[in-house]
Design an enzyme around this catalytic site. Sequence first.
Site, PDB file in Angstrom:
ATOM      1  N   SER A   1      12.167   4.067 -18.382  1.00  0.00           N
ATOM      2  CA  SER A   1      11.267   4.424 -19.480  1.00  0.00           C
ATOM      3  C   SER A   1      10.166   3.380 -19.633  1.00  0.00           C
ATOM      4  CB  SER A   1      12.048   4.531 -20.788  1.00  0.00           C
ATOM      5  OG  SER A   1      13.099   5.443 -20.664  1.00  0.00           O
TER       6      SER A   1
HETATM    7  N1  SAO Z   1      25.086  13.448 -17.840  1.00  0.00           N
HETATM    8  C1  SAO Z   1      24.647  12.221 -17.571  1.00  0.00           C
HETATM    9  N2  SAO Z   1      25.497  11.178 -17.607  1.00  0.00           N
HETATM   10  C2  SAO Z   1      25.098   9.917 -17.289  1.00  0.00           C
HETATM   11  N3  SAO Z   1      23.836   9.617 -16.944  1.00  0.00           N
HETATM   12  C3  SAO Z   1      22.939  10.627 -16.908  1.00  0.00           C
HETATM   13  C4  SAO Z   1      23.297  11.968 -17.214  1.00  0.00           C
HETATM   14  N4  SAO Z   1      22.181  12.750 -17.074  1.00  0.00           N
HETATM   15  C5  SAO Z   1      21.187  11.938 -16.716  1.00  0.00           C
HETATM   16  N5  SAO Z   1      21.618  10.661 -16.590  1.00  0.00           N
HETATM   17  C6  SAO Z   1      20.880   9.446 -16.223  1.00  0.00           C
HETATM   18  O1  SAO Z   1      20.022   9.139 -17.279  1.00  0.00           O
HETATM   19  C7  SAO Z   1      19.014   8.253 -16.794  1.00  0.00           C
HETATM   20  C8  SAO Z   1      17.743   8.542 -17.518  1.00  0.00           C
HETATM   21  S1  SAO Z   1      16.341   7.698 -16.937  1.00  0.00           S
HETATM   22  C9  SAO Z   1      16.835   6.001 -17.096  1.00  0.00           C
HETATM   23  C10 SAO Z   1      16.702   5.502 -18.470  1.00  0.00           C
HETATM   24  C11 SAO Z   1      17.109   4.048 -18.653  1.00  0.00           C
HETATM   25  N6  SAO Z   1      17.176   3.777 -20.078  1.00  0.00           N
HETATM   26  C12 SAO Z   1      16.080   3.107 -18.072  1.00  0.00           C
HETATM   27  O2  SAO Z   1      15.060   2.897 -18.725  1.00  0.00           O
HETATM   28  O3  SAO Z   1      16.287   2.574 -16.978  1.00  0.00           O
HETATM   29  C13 SAO Z   1      18.957   8.458 -15.298  1.00  0.00           C
HETATM   30  O4  SAO Z   1      19.340   7.267 -14.675  1.00  0.00           O
HETATM   31  C14 SAO Z   1      19.934   9.594 -15.036  1.00  0.00           C
HETATM   32  O5  SAO Z   1      20.579   9.453 -13.793  1.00  0.00           O
END
Ligand code: SAO
Length: 266
Positions: free
Chosen positions: A101
């Site tokens: 993000s």
């Molecule tokens: N059902 C789920 N369970 C666990 N992780 C998930 C699921 N669906 C999506 N994701 C993960 O959610 C993340 C969102 S994007 C990464 C966001 C993180 N806060 C950052 O800034 O690095 C991705 O890494 C996906 O692989």
Amino acid sequence: MREESDQKSPHHHRHRARSPITPPPRSSSWLHLFNRMEQFWSGRDVRKNKEMVKHLLSSGVINSKKVAEVIETIDRALFVPDGAPPYVDSPMQIGYNATISAPHMHATCLELLEDYLKPGMRVLDVGSGTGYLTSCFAVMVGPQGRAVGVEHIPELSESSIKNIEKSEAATLLKEGSLSIHVGDGRLGWPEFAPYDAIHVGAAAPEIPPALIEQLKPGGRLVIPVGKISQDLKVVDKNSDGSLSVRVKFSVRYVPLTSREAQLRGR
Ligand SMILES: Nc1ncnc2c1ncn2[C@@H]1O[C@H](CSCC[C@H]([NH3+])C(=O)O)[C@@H](O)[C@H]1O
């Protein structure tokens, strides 16, 4: 030009001459040189991380000193893939149809959760991706608290651990107050529930009931909800277990979905 720089001026020598009692400057050590080169290639620059925080403060995204401090502590470049500009205020691809993000979104979520991230508190980060925000959470709740990341792509979980190991949150990971787990975050992580704070880094069509269950009375959940147009929802669990929900603003996150659907590109 090249010839000029190859010529050794008297100044050049004067700079090199040192008094015998002065220890050699760190800049002369090979290790330091190696670190500088590594930082250059990885795009790391703590001054630029600091500038990013200044910008977030002056644009009013950050109002809290604590949040400014933690963003300054965790160098964002350690979590952004090689070659991507680490301090630019936009989301970046991290592979597997996921993104890290944007700094302003991380800052906003940290501010929304600040009162629920006091030392000793427990926090769950669903969709922990690069591990950046989980590390910020871990630093805020400290060694007496607990920060738990859940990520369903094993490769992302593994690389997030490597990122964290290079960061200021490394000790917390080593000592166990910060942990990253592979699993379906829609089910939360019951092992360490209930949580004072739950953050979801991917957009859910609806709020997963397990996350409400694992939230402490008096705790707060921040979650993007919706399909294409999503609302960043702030859900407070009152002491009687009832919920107060408000919408912060519209956002665009990758979906909270199954691993298969994500890898298929939804
Ligand atoms: N059902 C789920 N369970 C666990 N992780 C998930 C699921 N669906 C999506 N994701 C993960 O959610 C993340 C969102 S994007 C990464 C966001 C993180 N806060 C950052 O800034 O690095 C991705 O890494 C996906 O692989």
